[in-house]
Design a protein around this motif. Structure first.
Motif, PDB file in Angstrom:
ATOM      1  N   LYS A 150       0.830  -1.201   0.000  1.00 48.46           N
ATOM      2  CA  LYS A 150       0.000   0.000   0.000  1.00 48.46           C
ATOM      3  C   LYS A 150       0.867   1.255   0.000  1.00 48.46           C
ATOM      4  CE  LYS A 150      -2.451   2.585   3.568  1.00 48.46           C
ATOM      5  NZ  LYS A 150      -3.116   3.530   2.691  1.00 48.46           N
ATOM      6  N   THR A 151       0.417   2.304  -0.660  1.00 48.25           N
ATOM      7  CA  THR A 151       1.107   3.592  -0.612  1.00 48.25           C
ATOM      8  C   THR A 151       0.387   4.488   0.381  1.00 48.25           C
ATOM      9  OG1 THR A 151       1.886   3.453  -2.892  1.00 48.25           O
ATOM     10  CG2 THR A 151       1.782   5.643  -1.904  1.00 48.25           C
ATOM     11  N   PHE A 152       1.105   4.916   1.394  1.00 46.25           N
ATOM     12  CA  PHE A 152       0.556   5.794   2.422  1.00 46.25           C
ATOM     13  C   PHE A 152       0.602   7.222   1.877  1.00 46.25           C
ATOM     14  CE2 PHE A 152       0.712   8.402   6.228  1.00 46.25           C
ATOM     15  CZ  PHE A 152      -0.168   7.773   7.095  1.00 46.25           C
ATOM     16  N   LYS A 153      -0.558   7.880   1.850  1.00 49.96           N
ATOM     17  CA  LYS A 153      -0.654   9.207   1.225  1.00 49.96           C
ATOM     18  C   LYS A 153      -0.774  10.310   2.276  1.00 49.96           C
ATOM     19  CE  LYS A 153      -2.585   7.312  -3.008  1.00 49.96           C
ATOM     20  NZ  LYS A 153      -3.749   7.249  -3.913  1.00 49.96           N
ATOM     21  N   LEU A 154       0.142  11.247   2.188  1.00 49.17           N
ATOM     22  CA  LEU A 154       0.225  12.378   3.115  1.00 49.17           C
ATOM     23  C   LEU A 154      -0.153  13.652   2.375  1.00 49.17           C
ATOM     24  CD1 LEU A 154       1.343  14.078   5.571  1.00 49.17           C
ATOM     25  CD2 LEU A 154       3.605  13.774   4.551  1.00 49.17           C
ATOM     26  N   ALA A 155      -1.160  14.360   2.861  1.00 46.85           N
ATOM     27  CA  ALA A 155      -1.612  15.585   2.199  1.00 46.85           C
ATOM     28  C   ALA A 155      -1.255  16.815   3.011  1.00 46.85           C
ATOM     29  CB  ALA A 155      -3.120  15.539   1.964  1.00 46.85           C
ATOM     30  N   ILE A 156      -0.888  17.860   2.285  1.00 51.05           N
ATOM     31  CA  ILE A 156      -0.525  19.125   2.911  1.00 51.05           C
ATOM     32  C   ILE A 156      -1.377  20.213   2.291  1.00 51.05           C
ATOM     33  CG2 ILE A 156       1.331  20.779   3.357  1.00 51.05           C
ATOM     34  CD1 ILE A 156       3.270  18.386   2.824  1.00 51.05           C
ATOM     35  N   ALA A 157      -2.033  20.995   3.127  1.00 50.67           N
ATOM     36  CA  ALA A 157      -2.841  22.111   2.634  1.00 50.67           C
ATOM     37  C   ALA A 157      -1.942  23.318   2.404  1.00 50.67           C
ATOM     38  CB  ALA A 157      -3.945  22.444   3.635  1.00 50.67           C
ATOM     39  N   SER A 158      -2.520  24.325   1.764  1.00 49.01           N
ATOM     40  CA  SER A 158      -1.719  25.472   1.335  1.00 49.01           C
ATOM     41  C   SER A 158      -1.429  26.451   2.463  1.00 49.01           C
ATOM     42  CB  SER A 158      -2.455  26.210   0.225  1.00 49.01           C
ATOM     43  OG  SER A 158      -3.730  26.602   0.688  1.00 49.01           O
ATOM     44  N   MET A 159      -0.409  26.139   3.265  1.00 52.61           N
ATOM     45  CA  MET A 159       0.001  27.075   4.312  1.00 52.61           C
ATOM     46  C   MET A 159       1.123  27.965   3.821  1.00 52.61           C
ATOM     47  SD  MET A 159      -0.126  25.077   7.941  1.00 52.61           S
ATOM     48  CE  MET A 159       0.438  26.546   8.784  1.00 52.61           C
ATOM     49  N   MET A 160       2.173  27.328   3.272  1.00 55.23           N
ATOM     50  CA  MET A 160       3.284  28.080   2.708  1.00 55.23           C
ATOM     51  C   MET A 160       3.254  27.920   1.196  1.00 55.23           C
ATOM     52  SD  MET A 160       6.294  27.317   5.478  1.00 55.23           S
ATOM     53  CE  MET A 160       5.964  25.564   5.641  1.00 55.23           C
ATOM     54  N   SER A 161       4.217  28.501   0.502  1.00 49.06           N
ATOM     55  CA  SER A 161       4.258  28.372  -0.949  1.00 49.06           C
ATOM     56  C   SER A 161       4.425  26.908  -1.339  1.00 49.06           C
ATOM     57  CB  SER A 161       5.417  29.199  -1.521  1.00 49.06           C
ATOM     58  OG  SER A 161       5.173  30.567  -1.324  1.00 49.06           O
ATOM     59  N   PRO A 162       3.878  26.482  -2.490  1.00 49.18           N
ATOM     60  CA  PRO A 162       3.932  25.086  -2.888  1.00 49.18           C
ATOM     61  C   PRO A 162       5.324  24.467  -2.892  1.00 49.18           C
ATOM     62  CG  PRO A 162       2.419  26.274  -4.289  1.00 49.18           C
ATOM     63  CD  PRO A 162       3.071  27.298  -3.402  1.00 49.18           C
ATOM     64  N   VAL A 163       6.307  25.151  -3.441  1.00 54.77           N
ATOM     65  CA  VAL A 163       7.659  24.591  -3.504  1.00 54.77           C
ATOM     66  C   VAL A 163       8.213  24.382  -2.106  1.00 54.77           C
ATOM     67  CG1 VAL A 163      10.028  25.001  -4.251  1.00 54.77           C
ATOM     68  CG2 VAL A 163       8.134  25.560  -5.770  1.00 54.77           C
ATOM     69  N   ALA A 164       7.997  25.365  -1.233  1.00 59.40           N
ATOM     70  CA  ALA A 164       8.489  25.259   0.146  1.00 59.40           C
ATOM     71  C   ALA A 164       7.879  24.061   0.853  1.00 59.40           C
ATOM     72  CB  ALA A 164       8.175  26.547   0.906  1.00 59.40           C
ATOM     73  N   ASN A 165       6.604  23.819   0.599  1.00 56.81           N
ATOM     74  CA  ASN A 165       5.944  22.680   1.251  1.00 56.81           C
ATOM     75  C   ASN A 165       6.576  21.351   0.867  1.00 56.81           C
ATOM     76  OD1 ASN A 165       3.959  23.380   3.050  1.00 56.81           O
ATOM     77  ND2 ASN A 165       2.436  23.761   1.483  1.00 56.81           N
ATOM     78  N   ILE A 166       6.685  21.132  -0.430  1.00 63.70           N
ATOM     79  CA  ILE A 166       7.212  19.855  -0.910  1.00 63.70           C
ATOM     80  C   ILE A 166       8.640  19.646  -0.411  1.00 63.70           C
ATOM     81  CG2 ILE A 166       7.915  18.581  -2.960  1.00 63.70           C
ATOM     82  CD1 ILE A 166       4.920  18.565  -2.475  1.00 63.70           C
ATOM     83  N   ASN A 167       9.485  20.639  -0.556  1.00 59.20           N
ATOM     84  CA  ASN A 167      10.872  20.517  -0.117  1.00 59.20           C
ATOM     85  C   ASN A 167      10.971  20.258   1.380  1.00 59.20           C
ATOM     86  OD1 ASN A 167      11.785  20.936  -2.694  1.00 59.20           O
ATOM     87  ND2 ASN A 167      12.216  23.109  -2.410  1.00 59.20           N
ATOM     88  N   ALA A 168      10.165  20.975   2.140  1.00 61.12           N
ATOM     89  CA  ALA A 168      10.251  20.870   3.596  1.00 61.12           C
ATOM     90  C   ALA A 168       9.764  19.525   4.117  1.00 61.12           C
ATOM     91  CB  ALA A 168       9.447  22.005   4.244  1.00 61.12           C
ATOM     92  N   TYR A 169       8.759  18.942   3.462  1.00 59.46           N
ATOM     93  CA  TYR A 169       8.144  17.723   3.980  1.00 59.46           C
ATOM     94  C   TYR A 169       8.691  16.424   3.386  1.00 59.46           C
ATOM     95  CZ  TYR A 169       4.818  20.395   6.715  1.00 59.46           C
ATOM     96  OH  TYR A 169       4.257  21.231   7.648  1.00 59.46           O
TER      97      TYR A 169
END
Length: 316
Positions: A70-89
Protein backbone atom coordinates in the motif's frame (compact mmCIF):
# COMPACT_ATOMS: atom_id res chain seq x y z
CA UNK A 1 -8.64 39.66 -68.28
CA UNK A 2 -8.38 42.86 -66.25
CA UNK A 3 -11.59 42.02 -64.36
CA UNK A 4 -10.32 38.50 -63.61
CA UNK A 5 -7.06 39.95 -62.22
CA UNK A 6 -8.97 42.36 -59.94
CA UNK A 7 -11.19 39.52 -58.71
CA UNK A 8 -8.13 37.34 -57.99
CA UNK A 9 -6.48 40.16 -55.98
CA UNK A 10 -9.65 40.72 -53.94
CA UNK A 11 -10.02 37.01 -53.19
CA UNK A 12 -6.35 36.69 -52.21
CA UNK A 13 -6.64 39.71 -49.95
CA UNK A 14 -9.71 38.29 -48.24
CA UNK A 15 -8.00 34.94 -47.65
CA UNK A 16 -4.81 36.50 -46.26
CA UNK A 17 -6.79 38.97 -44.16
CA UNK A 18 -8.95 36.17 -42.75
CA UNK A 19 -5.89 34.10 -41.93
CA UNK A 20 -4.23 36.99 -40.15
CA UNK A 21 -7.42 37.65 -38.22
CA UNK A 22 -7.64 33.99 -37.25
CA UNK A 23 -3.98 33.98 -36.13
CA UNK A 24 -4.51 37.18 -34.15
CA UNK A 25 -7.66 35.73 -32.55
CA UNK A 26 -5.86 32.52 -31.53
CA UNK A 27 -2.95 34.41 -30.04
CA UNK A 28 -5.23 36.89 -28.38
CA UNK A 29 -7.36 34.14 -26.85
CA UNK A 30 -4.27 32.33 -25.55
CA UNK A 31 -3.05 35.54 -23.96
CA UNK A 32 -6.47 36.32 -22.52
CA UNK A 33 -6.45 33.10 -20.51
CA UNK A 34 -3.44 34.36 -18.58
CA UNK A 35 -4.93 37.79 -17.86
CA UNK A 36 -6.52 38.40 -14.48
CA UNK A 37 -9.31 40.92 -14.86
CA UNK A 38 -9.32 42.86 -11.59
CA UNK A 39 -12.43 44.72 -12.67
CA UNK A 40 -14.55 41.58 -12.26
CA UNK A 41 -15.91 41.83 -8.75
CA UNK A 42 -17.61 38.98 -6.89
CA UNK A 43 -19.33 39.00 -3.47
CA UNK A 44 -17.30 37.58 -0.59
CA UNK A 45 -18.44 34.13 0.60
CA UNK A 46 -20.24 34.04 3.93
CA UNK A 47 -18.39 32.60 6.90
CA UNK A 48 -19.33 29.22 8.42
CA UNK A 49 -22.48 28.69 6.32
CA UNK A 50 -20.85 28.71 2.91
CA UNK A 51 -22.27 26.22 0.36
CA UNK A 52 -18.64 25.29 -0.39
CA UNK A 53 -18.42 23.74 3.06
CA UNK A 54 -21.13 21.15 2.43
CA UNK A 55 -19.99 17.69 1.36
CA UNK A 56 -21.91 14.60 0.31
CA UNK A 57 -21.58 11.84 2.89
CA UNK A 58 -19.97 8.76 1.36
CA UNK A 59 -19.37 5.30 2.73
CA UNK A 60 -15.71 5.00 3.74
CA UNK A 61 -13.84 1.82 2.97
CA UNK A 62 -11.37 0.68 5.65
CA UNK A 63 -7.79 0.44 4.44
CA UNK A 64 -5.52 -2.55 4.79
CA UNK A 65 -3.27 -1.60 7.75
CA UNK A 66 0.52 -1.72 7.57
CA UNK A 67 0.53 -3.35 4.14
CA UNK A 68 3.93 -2.89 2.44
CA UNK A 69 2.19 -2.93 -0.96
CA UNK A 70 0.00 0.00 0.00
CA UNK A 71 1.11 3.59 -0.61
CA UNK A 72 0.56 5.79 2.42
CA UNK A 73 -0.65 9.21 1.22
CA UNK A 74 0.23 12.38 3.11
CA UNK A 75 -1.61 15.59 2.20
CA UNK A 76 -0.52 19.12 2.91
CA UNK A 77 -2.84 22.11 2.63
CA UNK A 78 -1.72 25.47 1.34
CA UNK A 79 0.00 27.08 4.31
CA UNK A 80 3.28 28.08 2.71
CA UNK A 81 4.26 28.37 -0.95
CA UNK A 82 3.93 25.09 -2.89
CA UNK A 83 7.66 24.59 -3.50
CA UNK A 84 8.49 25.26 0.15
CA UNK A 85 5.94 22.68 1.25
CA UNK A 86 7.21 19.85 -0.91
CA UNK A 87 10.87 20.52 -0.12
CA UNK A 88 10.25 20.87 3.60
CA UNK A 89 8.14 17.72 3.98
CA UNK A 90 10.18 15.29 1.85
CA UNK A 91 12.43 14.25 4.81
CA UNK A 92 9.30 13.88 6.95
CA UNK A 93 7.75 11.59 4.32
CA UNK A 94 10.95 9.52 4.19
CA UNK A 95 10.91 9.17 7.99
CA UNK A 96 7.32 7.88 7.83
CA UNK A 97 8.25 5.47 5.03
CA UNK A 98 11.02 3.90 7.09
CA UNK A 99 8.89 3.76 10.24
CA UNK A 100 5.82 2.28 8.52
CA UNK A 101 7.74 0.05 6.10
CA UNK A 102 5.61 1.20 3.19
CA UNK A 103 5.86 3.78 0.37
CA UNK A 104 4.78 7.31 1.31
CA UNK A 105 3.56 9.84 -1.23
CA UNK A 106 3.10 13.57 -0.61
CA UNK A 107 -0.03 15.10 -2.09
CA UNK A 108 -0.35 18.87 -2.10
CA UNK A 109 -3.52 20.75 -2.89
CA UNK A 110 -4.02 24.45 -3.45
CA UNK A 111 -7.07 24.77 -1.20
CA UNK A 112 -8.17 23.44 2.18
CA UNK A 113 -11.44 22.37 0.57
CA UNK A 114 -9.57 20.06 -1.83
CA UNK A 115 -7.74 18.38 1.07
CA UNK A 116 -11.01 18.06 3.02
CA UNK A 117 -12.62 16.29 0.06
CA UNK A 118 -9.72 13.83 -0.14
CA UNK A 119 -10.13 13.06 3.57
CA UNK A 120 -13.89 12.60 3.33
CA UNK A 121 -13.58 10.33 0.30
CA UNK A 122 -10.86 8.26 2.01
CA UNK A 123 -8.30 9.03 -0.71
CA UNK A 124 -5.53 10.08 1.67
CA UNK A 125 -4.28 8.70 4.97
CA UNK A 126 -2.81 11.64 6.84
CA UNK A 127 -3.21 15.40 6.48
CA UNK A 128 -1.84 18.62 7.90
CA UNK A 129 -4.88 20.87 7.82
CA UNK A 130 -5.97 24.31 8.96
CA UNK A 131 -7.93 24.74 12.19
CA UNK A 132 -10.66 26.48 10.19
CA UNK A 133 -10.82 23.62 7.68
CA UNK A 134 -11.52 21.23 10.58
CA UNK A 135 -13.93 23.39 12.56
CA UNK A 136 -15.86 24.95 9.68
CA UNK A 137 -15.23 22.45 6.88
CA UNK A 138 -17.48 19.58 7.93
CA UNK A 139 -14.70 17.33 9.23
CA UNK A 140 -15.56 17.01 12.92
CA UNK A 141 -17.36 13.68 12.61
CA UNK A 142 -15.40 12.40 9.63
CA UNK A 143 -11.74 12.51 10.68
CA UNK A 144 -9.73 11.86 13.82
CA UNK A 145 -7.23 14.35 15.21
CA UNK A 146 -4.29 12.13 16.10
CA UNK A 147 -1.70 14.74 17.09
CA UNK A 148 -0.91 18.44 17.10
CA UNK A 149 2.44 20.12 16.45
CA UNK A 150 4.21 21.95 19.26
CA UNK A 151 5.91 25.10 17.95
CA UNK A 152 8.09 27.24 20.18
CA UNK A 153 6.74 25.31 23.15
CA UNK A 154 3.13 26.17 22.29
CA UNK A 155 0.09 24.39 20.87
CA UNK A 156 -1.60 27.65 19.90
CA UNK A 157 -1.27 30.31 17.22
CA UNK A 158 -2.85 33.62 16.19
CA UNK A 159 -4.04 35.60 13.22
CA UNK A 160 -1.94 38.64 12.45
CA UNK A 161 -3.34 41.52 10.46
CA UNK A 162 -0.31 43.01 8.79
CA UNK A 163 0.32 46.16 6.75
CA UNK A 164 2.93 47.57 4.40
CA UNK A 165 5.72 48.84 6.65
CA UNK A 166 6.75 52.09 4.91
CA UNK A 167 3.10 53.22 5.03
CA UNK A 168 1.52 55.32 7.79
CA UNK A 169 -0.96 52.55 8.59
CA UNK A 170 -1.04 51.84 12.34
CA UNK A 171 -4.54 50.46 12.91
CA UNK A 172 -7.08 48.44 10.91
CA UNK A 173 -9.15 51.59 10.42
CA UNK A 174 -6.22 53.08 8.49
CA UNK A 175 -6.66 50.39 5.82
CA UNK A 176 -9.90 52.00 4.63
CA UNK A 177 -9.90 52.52 0.88
CA UNK A 178 -6.94 50.20 0.39
CA UNK A 179 -6.43 46.68 -0.96
CA UNK A 180 -6.86 43.80 1.51
CA UNK A 181 -5.70 40.19 1.00
CA UNK A 182 -7.49 37.15 2.42
CA UNK A 183 -6.03 33.65 2.20
CA UNK A 184 -9.05 31.48 1.38
CA UNK A 185 -12.63 30.99 2.64
CA UNK A 186 -11.80 28.00 4.89
CA UNK A 187 -8.78 29.61 6.52
CA UNK A 188 -9.24 30.40 10.20
CA UNK A 189 -6.59 33.12 10.36
CA UNK A 190 -6.79 34.13 6.72
CA UNK A 191 -10.57 34.61 6.49
CA UNK A 192 -12.77 33.49 9.39
CA UNK A 193 -11.10 35.65 12.04
CA UNK A 194 -10.77 38.88 10.02
CA UNK A 195 -14.34 38.59 8.74
CA UNK A 196 -15.64 38.23 12.30
CA UNK A 197 -13.46 41.13 13.41
CA UNK A 198 -14.81 43.31 10.59
CA UNK A 199 -18.41 42.34 11.40
CA UNK A 200 -17.96 43.11 15.12
CA UNK A 201 -16.54 46.50 14.24
CA UNK A 202 -19.21 47.44 11.72
CA UNK A 203 -16.95 47.02 8.68
CA UNK A 204 -18.28 45.69 5.39
CA UNK A 205 -15.06 44.74 3.54
CA UNK A 206 -16.77 44.90 0.14
CA UNK A 207 -17.41 48.60 0.72
CA UNK A 208 -14.67 49.52 3.20
CA UNK A 209 -11.79 48.44 0.99
CA UNK A 210 -11.04 49.51 -2.55
CA UNK A 211 -10.51 45.87 -3.42
CA UNK A 212 -10.18 42.50 -1.68
CA UNK A 213 -8.49 39.39 -3.05
CA UNK A 214 -7.72 35.77 -2.20
CA UNK A 215 -4.11 34.61 -2.50
CA UNK A 216 -4.71 30.96 -1.50
CA UNK A 217 -1.67 30.75 0.71
CA UNK A 218 -0.34 32.74 3.63
CA UNK A 219 3.13 33.26 2.18
CA UNK A 220 1.70 34.95 -0.91
CA UNK A 221 -0.48 37.21 1.26
CA UNK A 222 2.62 38.26 3.21
CA UNK A 223 4.65 38.83 0.05
CA UNK A 224 1.79 40.84 -1.49
CA UNK A 225 1.88 43.22 1.47
CA UNK A 226 5.69 43.39 1.40
CA UNK A 227 5.61 44.26 -2.31
CA UNK A 228 2.88 46.88 -1.84
CA UNK A 229 0.40 44.94 -3.98
CA UNK A 230 -1.88 44.75 -0.93
CA UNK A 231 -2.06 47.36 1.82
CA UNK A 232 -3.02 44.78 4.42
CA UNK A 233 -3.67 41.07 4.97
CA UNK A 234 -4.69 38.60 7.67
CA UNK A 235 -2.23 35.72 8.00
CA UNK A 236 -1.17 32.77 10.14
CA UNK A 237 1.29 33.86 12.86
CA UNK A 238 3.42 30.71 12.43
CA UNK A 239 3.81 31.25 8.70
CA UNK A 240 4.45 34.95 9.25
CA UNK A 241 7.42 34.30 11.52
CA UNK A 242 8.71 31.62 9.13
CA UNK A 243 8.71 34.07 6.21
CA UNK A 244 9.85 36.96 8.43
CA UNK A 245 13.01 35.05 9.35
CA UNK A 246 13.57 33.78 5.80
CA UNK A 247 12.96 36.87 3.66
CA UNK A 248 14.62 40.23 4.20
CA UNK A 249 11.86 41.96 2.21
CA UNK A 250 9.27 40.74 4.73
CA UNK A 251 11.31 42.10 7.65
CA UNK A 252 11.79 45.45 5.94
CA UNK A 253 8.35 45.96 4.41
CA UNK A 254 5.70 44.43 6.70
CA UNK A 255 4.45 45.16 10.20
CA UNK A 256 1.85 43.67 12.55
CA UNK A 257 -1.03 46.03 13.36
CA UNK A 258 -3.39 43.58 15.10
CA UNK A 259 -3.07 40.22 16.89
CA UNK A 260 -6.02 37.90 17.39
CA UNK A 261 -6.74 35.87 20.53
CA UNK A 262 -5.02 32.48 20.72
CA UNK A 263 -6.44 29.61 18.63
CA UNK A 264 -5.71 25.86 18.89
CA UNK A 265 -2.91 25.05 16.47
CA UNK A 266 -3.70 23.40 13.08
CA UNK A 267 -4.04 19.64 13.74
CA UNK A 268 -2.79 16.48 12.07
CA UNK A 269 -5.72 14.25 11.13
CA UNK A 270 -6.49 10.86 9.65
CA UNK A 271 -9.62 9.72 7.88
CA UNK A 272 -12.33 8.12 9.99
CA UNK A 273 -12.24 5.27 7.49
CA UNK A 274 -8.60 4.43 8.18
CA UNK A 275 -7.95 1.18 10.03
CA UNK A 276 -7.59 1.80 13.77
CA UNK A 277 -4.34 -0.18 13.97
CA UNK A 278 -2.79 1.96 11.26
CA UNK A 279 -4.05 5.13 12.94
CA UNK A 280 -2.59 4.06 16.31
CA UNK A 281 0.74 3.18 14.67
CA UNK A 282 1.01 6.56 12.93
CA UNK A 283 0.05 8.38 16.12
CA UNK A 284 2.79 6.57 18.04
CA UNK A 285 5.37 7.41 15.35
CA UNK A 286 4.47 11.10 15.50
CA UNK A 287 4.41 11.33 19.31
CA UNK A 288 7.80 9.57 19.56
CA UNK A 289 9.44 11.45 16.67
CA UNK A 290 11.10 14.12 18.81
CA UNK A 291 12.75 11.38 20.90
CA UNK A 292 14.53 10.01 17.83
CA UNK A 293 17.75 11.92 16.85
CA UNK A 294 16.94 11.79 13.12
CA UNK A 295 13.29 12.60 13.75
CA UNK A 296 14.24 15.54 15.95
CA UNK A 297 16.48 16.97 13.22
CA UNK A 298 13.72 16.67 10.62
CA UNK A 299 11.24 18.40 12.94
CA UNK A 300 13.72 21.19 13.63
CA UNK A 301 13.95 21.95 9.90
CA UNK A 302 10.15 22.15 9.83
CA UNK A 303 10.18 24.53 12.79
CA UNK A 304 8.39 21.99 14.98
CA UNK A 305 9.48 21.01 18.51
CA UNK A 306 7.52 17.77 18.38
CA UNK A 307 4.00 16.36 18.31
CA UNK A 308 1.65 16.13 21.27
CA UNK A 309 -1.68 14.59 22.24
CA UNK A 310 -4.46 17.02 21.27
CA UNK A 311 -6.94 18.63 23.64
CA UNK A 312 -10.04 17.83 21.59
CA UNK A 313 -12.19 20.25 23.59
CA UNK A 314 -10.26 23.10 21.96
CA UNK A 315 -11.47 22.08 18.50
CA UNK A 316 -15.23 22.14 19.10
Amino acid sequence: MKNKLILFILLAGAIIGGSLLAIYKINYDKTAKNVINLDKLYPLPSIVKSPALTYPRKQLNPRNPLNPQKTFKLAIASMMSPVANINAYEPFAKYLRLALHMPVKIIQKRTYLAVNNLLINNKIDLAFICTGAYVYGGLKNRVKIIAVPVINGKKTYRAYIIAHKPSKIKFVKDLKGGVFAFTEPLSNTGYEYPMRFFKNNGINPEIYFKRVMFTYNHTDSIKAVAAGIADGASVDSIVYFYTYNKYKSVRLHTKIILKSPLFPIPPIVMSDGADKRLRDEVKKILLDMSKNPKGKLILKKLGIDGFAVPDLNRYK
